[in-house]
Design a protein around this motif. Structure first.
Motif, PDB file in Angstrom:
ATOM      1  N   TRP A  60      38.522  43.265  41.867  1.00 21.31           N
ATOM      2  CA  TRP A  60      39.806  43.926  41.743  1.00 21.31           C
ATOM      3  C   TRP A  60      40.427  43.463  40.438  1.00 21.31           C
ATOM      4  O   TRP A  60      40.632  42.267  40.230  1.00 21.31           O
ATOM      5  CB  TRP A  60      40.694  43.586  42.929  1.00 21.31           C
ATOM      6  N   SER A 101      43.503  44.101  38.513  1.00 23.48           N
ATOM      7  CA  SER A 101      44.864  43.576  38.401  1.00 23.48           C
ATOM      8  C   SER A 101      45.786  44.387  39.290  1.00 23.48           C
ATOM      9  O   SER A 101      45.440  45.480  39.757  1.00 23.48           O
ATOM     10  CB  SER A 101      45.354  43.608  36.954  1.00 23.48           C
ATOM     11  N   TYR A 109      46.858  45.432  45.562  1.00 24.34           N
ATOM     12  CA  TYR A 109      45.963  46.364  46.249  1.00 24.34           C
ATOM     13  C   TYR A 109      46.824  47.348  47.053  1.00 24.34           C
ATOM     14  O   TYR A 109      47.620  46.939  47.900  1.00 24.34           O
ATOM     15  CB  TYR A 109      45.014  45.599  47.163  1.00 24.34           C
ATOM     16  N   THR A 154      46.761  39.958  47.104  1.00 23.29           N
ATOM     17  CA  THR A 154      46.964  40.341  45.697  1.00 23.29           C
ATOM     18  C   THR A 154      48.446  40.324  45.314  1.00 23.29           C
ATOM     19  O   THR A 154      48.785  40.087  44.153  1.00 23.29           O
ATOM     20  CB  THR A 154      46.361  41.727  45.408  1.00 23.29           C
ATOM     21  N   LYS A 201      48.969  36.747  44.485  1.00 21.65           N
ATOM     22  CA  LYS A 201      48.312  36.465  43.207  1.00 21.65           C
ATOM     23  C   LYS A 201      49.148  36.959  42.040  1.00 21.65           C
ATOM     24  O   LYS A 201      49.328  36.252  41.035  1.00 21.65           O
ATOM     25  CB  LYS A 201      46.925  37.107  43.177  1.00 21.65           C
ATOM     26  N   GLU A 202      49.669  38.172  42.153  1.00 17.43           N
ATOM     27  CA  GLU A 202      50.455  38.748  41.054  1.00 17.43           C
ATOM     28  C   GLU A 202      51.771  38.007  40.823  1.00 17.43           C
ATOM     29  O   GLU A 202      52.343  38.077  39.743  1.00 17.43           O
ATOM     30  CB  GLU A 202      50.729  40.227  41.329  1.00 17.43           C
ATOM     31  N   ARG A 257      47.097  32.539  37.876  1.00 16.26           N
ATOM     32  CA  ARG A 257      46.361  33.666  38.481  1.00 16.26           C
ATOM     33  C   ARG A 257      45.107  34.028  37.699  1.00 16.26           C
ATOM     34  O   ARG A 257      44.195  34.676  38.247  1.00 16.26           O
ATOM     35  CB  ARG A 257      47.270  34.873  38.653  1.00 16.26           C
ATOM     36  N   VAL A 283      39.144  38.361  42.634  1.00 19.75           N
ATOM     37  CA  VAL A 283      39.189  38.945  43.974  1.00 19.75           C
ATOM     38  C   VAL A 283      38.171  40.082  44.084  1.00 19.75           C
ATOM     39  O   VAL A 283      38.167  41.000  43.250  1.00 19.75           O
ATOM     40  CB  VAL A 283      40.600  39.487  44.302  1.00 19.75           C
TER      41      VAL A 283
END
Length: 328
Positions: A3, A5, A8, A101, A104-105, A112, A117
């Motif tokens: 994935w 950026s 999701y 995600t 993560k962002e 990050r 991922v």
């Protein structure tokens, strides 16, 4: 593909933001009832993750951290906060991926950037399947089977992709892996091929393992042993066989690659290199030539087919006595 950026996408999905116990990071958890999310909201972390950073620091050598079945990313956050590891996670559940995600962002860019991922499951064969995910415990997401952890459990269904581990990240040297795939572990280990991590922490839940074809707690132990891994309990006692369990009982194990095997492989590789280097040297010294005028002390060796010669100019001979018969 990994994935790249962003968050999701899941239609209508929202984050419930809670504070992670370390570094004041924010973590996106599921709204409503969910086993892992509800505990993180209360304590700031998930209990199964604490041991991972300790294991990482206790293991020598370099490598990366891989997590198969990352859920909403609680253990990913443990490793990000308490180690310097590069991290690769696999999670096929779209709802969990949204949370993971999103978290993560929200991390600083330098943090990050350590995380990769993959939004699919791992298994023995490349293809697709259906993921059955409990509506009250999205950690109970099972590939291809409905396995209930309690009575009257309702499942969401997701169509997912399945890939082999050795076809995704064979180039990585993995120091530590957490594998939590709700019974799909046998298929995952087979899909690793020859790319076996140094250490695997996983769960033995025979109800889930036995729900899959050609798998059980005994079969998973056999696969780990076949890959030269020694199985330990969390208190570091060797487990040659699975513990007896019933129903939904489960326990964690730590499988370590047998370092004596790895040492032998290293020795074998170094010996092969020495042999190759020797052959190069030998071929540069011993050449087929019709005449050697520069040699002042040639030694002709008898042979039935042709003559062989050793140039004795720069060779010293050492004679030793044989203790058995005193002959020279």
């Amino acid at each position: 593909l990994a994935w790249s950026s962003g968050v999701y996408p899941v239609s209508g999905k929202e984050c419930k933001w809670v504070t992670f116990y370390k570094n004041n990071y924010k973590l996106c958890v599921h709204m409503g009832k969910d086993t892992v999310s509800n505990e993180i909201e209360k304590t700031g972390k998930w209990r199964d993750c604490d041991i991972l950073s300790t294991l990482w620091k206790s293991e020598k050598g370099n490598g990366e951290y891989v997590e198969i079945g990352a859920n909403i990313g609680a253990c990913m956050m443990e490793m990000i906060s308490n180690t310097d590891a590069k991290i690769t996670v696999f999670e096929p559940n779209p709802s969990n991926l949204f949370c993971l995600t999103s978290t993560k962002e929200g991390l600083p860019i330098d943090v990050r950037s350590r995380i990769t991922v993959y939004p699919f499951a791992l298994g023995e064969n490349i293809g697709s399947s259906v993921l059955y995910s409990s509506t009250v415990n999205k950690g109970n997401s099972v590939v291809g089977k409905k396995v209930s952890g309690g009575s009257k459990e309702v499942f969401d269904e997701y169509h997912i992709k399945v890939r082999r581990y050795d076809g995704v990240i064979p180039h990585k040297k993995v120091k530590l892996m957490k594998m939590d795939a709700q019974g799909y572990e046998c298929s995952i280990v087979i899909g690793m091929g020859s790319y076996i991590p140094n250490v695997i922490k996983t769960e033995i839940a025979n109800k889930w393992l036995s729900a899959h074809d050609n798998c059980s707690d005994k079969r998973l132990f056999e696969l780990l042993h076949a890959n030269h891994m020694i199985v330990y309990s969390e208190d570091n006692k060797i487990l040659p066989h699975p513990k007896p369990t019933s129903g939904s009982e489960h326990y964690d194990i730590i499988a370590r690659f047998d370092l004596s095997i790895r040492s032998l492989e290293t020795i074998k590789t170094s010996e092969i290199k020495k042999l190759v280097d020797y052959k190069k040297w030998r071929n540069s010294i011993f050449q087929t030539r019709t005449s050697v005028p520069e040699c002042k002390r040639p030694k002709i060796l008898p042979d039935t087919s042709t003559s062989k010669m050793i140039c004795m100019d720069n060779i010293c001979l050492l004679y030793t006595s044989d203790a058995a018969d005193d002959s020279l």
